[in-house]
Design a protein around this motif. Structure first.
Motif, PDB file in Angstrom:
ATOM      1  N   ARG A   1       0.854  -1.186   0.000  1.00 35.09           N
ATOM      2  CA  ARG A   1       0.000   0.000   0.000  1.00 35.09           C
ATOM      3  C   ARG A   1       0.890   1.237   0.000  1.00 35.09           C
ATOM      4  O   ARG A   1       2.024   1.199   0.486  1.00 35.09           O
ATOM      5  N   ARG A   2       0.345   2.306  -0.563  1.00 38.60           N
ATOM      6  CA  ARG A   2       1.010   3.618  -0.528  1.00 38.60           C
ATOM      7  C   ARG A   2      -0.064   4.666  -0.316  1.00 38.60           C
ATOM      8  O   ARG A   2      -0.973   4.800  -1.137  1.00 38.60           O
ATOM      9  N   TRP A   3       0.005   5.359   0.800  1.00 40.47           N
ATOM     10  CA  TRP A   3      -0.957   6.414   1.119  1.00 40.47           C
ATOM     11  C   TRP A   3      -0.273   7.766   1.089  1.00 40.47           C
ATOM     12  O   TRP A   3       0.879   7.899   1.515  1.00 40.47           O
ATOM     13  N   GLU A   4      -0.994   8.775   0.619  1.00 39.47           N
ATOM     14  CA  GLU A   4      -0.591  10.171   0.748  1.00 39.47           C
ATOM     15  C   GLU A   4      -1.606  10.809   1.686  1.00 39.47           C
ATOM     16  O   GLU A   4      -2.807  10.771   1.406  1.00 39.47           O
TER      17      GLU A   4
ATOM     18  N   VAL B   1       3.780  10.537   3.387  1.00 36.45           N
ATOM     19  CA  VAL B   1       3.572   9.310   2.624  1.00 36.45           C
ATOM     20  C   VAL B   1       3.777   8.135   3.564  1.00 36.45           C
ATOM     21  O   VAL B   1       4.740   8.097   4.333  1.00 36.45           O
TER      22      VAL B   1
ATOM     23  N   GLU C   1       3.991   4.003   3.428  1.00 31.29           N
ATOM     24  CA  GLU C   1       4.114   2.838   2.552  1.00 31.29           C
ATOM     25  C   GLU C   1       4.402   1.602   3.390  1.00 31.29           C
ATOM     26  O   GLU C   1       5.018   1.692   4.444  1.00 31.29           O
TER      27      GLU C   1
ATOM     28  N   MET D   1      -6.967  11.957   2.099  1.00 27.71           N
ATOM     29  CA  MET D   1      -6.048  10.862   1.807  1.00 27.71           C
ATOM     30  C   MET D   1      -6.335  10.328   0.420  1.00 27.71           C
ATOM     31  O   MET D   1      -7.458  10.430  -0.075  1.00 27.71           O
ATOM     32  N   LYS D   2      -5.319   9.746  -0.181  1.00 32.71           N
ATOM     33  CA  LYS D   2      -5.453   9.020  -1.432  1.00 32.71           C
ATOM     34  C   LYS D   2      -4.258   8.098  -1.535  1.00 32.71           C
ATOM     35  O   LYS D   2      -3.320   8.188  -0.730  1.00 32.71           O
ATOM     36  N   GLY D   3      -4.271   7.211  -2.517  1.00 38.61           N
ATOM     37  CA  GLY D   3      -3.131   6.336  -2.633  1.00 38.61           C
ATOM     38  C   GLY D   3      -3.300   5.262  -3.680  1.00 38.61           C
ATOM     39  O   GLY D   3      -4.080   5.415  -4.637  1.00 38.61           O
ATOM     40  N   SER D   4      -2.555   4.158  -3.462  1.00 38.90           N
ATOM     41  CA  SER D   4      -2.636   3.041  -4.401  1.00 38.90           C
ATOM     42  C   SER D   4      -2.212   1.755  -3.703  1.00 38.90           C
ATOM     43  O   SER D   4      -1.493   1.773  -2.698  1.00 38.90           O
TER      44      SER D   4
ATOM     45  N   THR E   1      -5.767   2.189  -7.985  1.00 40.41           N
ATOM     46  CA  THR E   1      -6.022   3.496  -7.386  1.00 40.41           C
ATOM     47  C   THR E   1      -6.916   3.391  -6.158  1.00 40.41           C
ATOM     48  O   THR E   1      -7.956   2.722  -6.182  1.00 40.41           O
TER      49      THR E   1
ATOM     50  N   GLU F   1      -9.316   9.500  -3.727  1.00 38.73           N
ATOM     51  CA  GLU F   1      -9.142  10.542  -2.718  1.00 38.73           C
ATOM     52  C   GLU F   1     -10.417  10.693  -1.906  1.00 38.73           C
ATOM     53  O   GLU F   1     -11.516  10.708  -2.458  1.00 38.73           O
TER      54      GLU F   1
END
Length: 128
Positions: free
Chosen positions: A50-53, A63, A65, A97-100, A115, A118
């Motif tokens: 996972r990767r979150w902003e 970030v 991860e 938040m958003k991420g992938s 994806t 957001e």
């Protein structure tokens, strides 16, 4: 609730402000978010990373991860879903938040960047 679809994989997120765990006067705002990952593709997938902003009003974006989600790397068969709840702390009462997710398509090993849409984190701190 917000939703995004990548190659037949649908990610839906619903965030909730947790007033009972927050201390607005100490700039501590707690949110939970429920994520539902639906595999509407024809392939079995596994969530690897996972990767979150995280954006907190007035703060630097951060970030996050790591491997899997809440200690799991679920395998999701076609037509099935995986759901989990996690949380986030903010210094302000407003953020997003958003991420992938990095997911592997089991049959051929292809890595797919899925994806995470957001979503807003807004504290409901108004009193009646």
């Amino acid at each position: 609730m917000v939703t995004a679809i990548t190659e037949g994989i649908k990610v839906s997120v619903e965030a909730t402000y947790q007033a009972e765990y927050s201390s607005p006067h100490q700039h501590h705002f707690v949110f939970t978010y429920k994520v539902t990952i639906e595999n509407n593709s024809n392939s079995t997938i596994q969530l690897l990373r996972r990767r979150w902003e995280v954006f907190d009003a007035g703060q630097e974006a951060r970030v996050i991860e790591g491997d899997g989600v809440i200690g799991q790397q679920p395998i999701i068969e076609p037509g099935y879903a995986h759901q989990y709840v996690s949380g986030c702390n903010l210094h302000s009462g407003k953020g997003k938040m958003k991420g992938s997710y990095s997911m592997e398509r089991i049959q051929d090993g292809k890595i797919i960047a899925v994806t995470i849409p957001e979503f807003q984190l807004i504290a409901n701190i108004f009193h009646n």
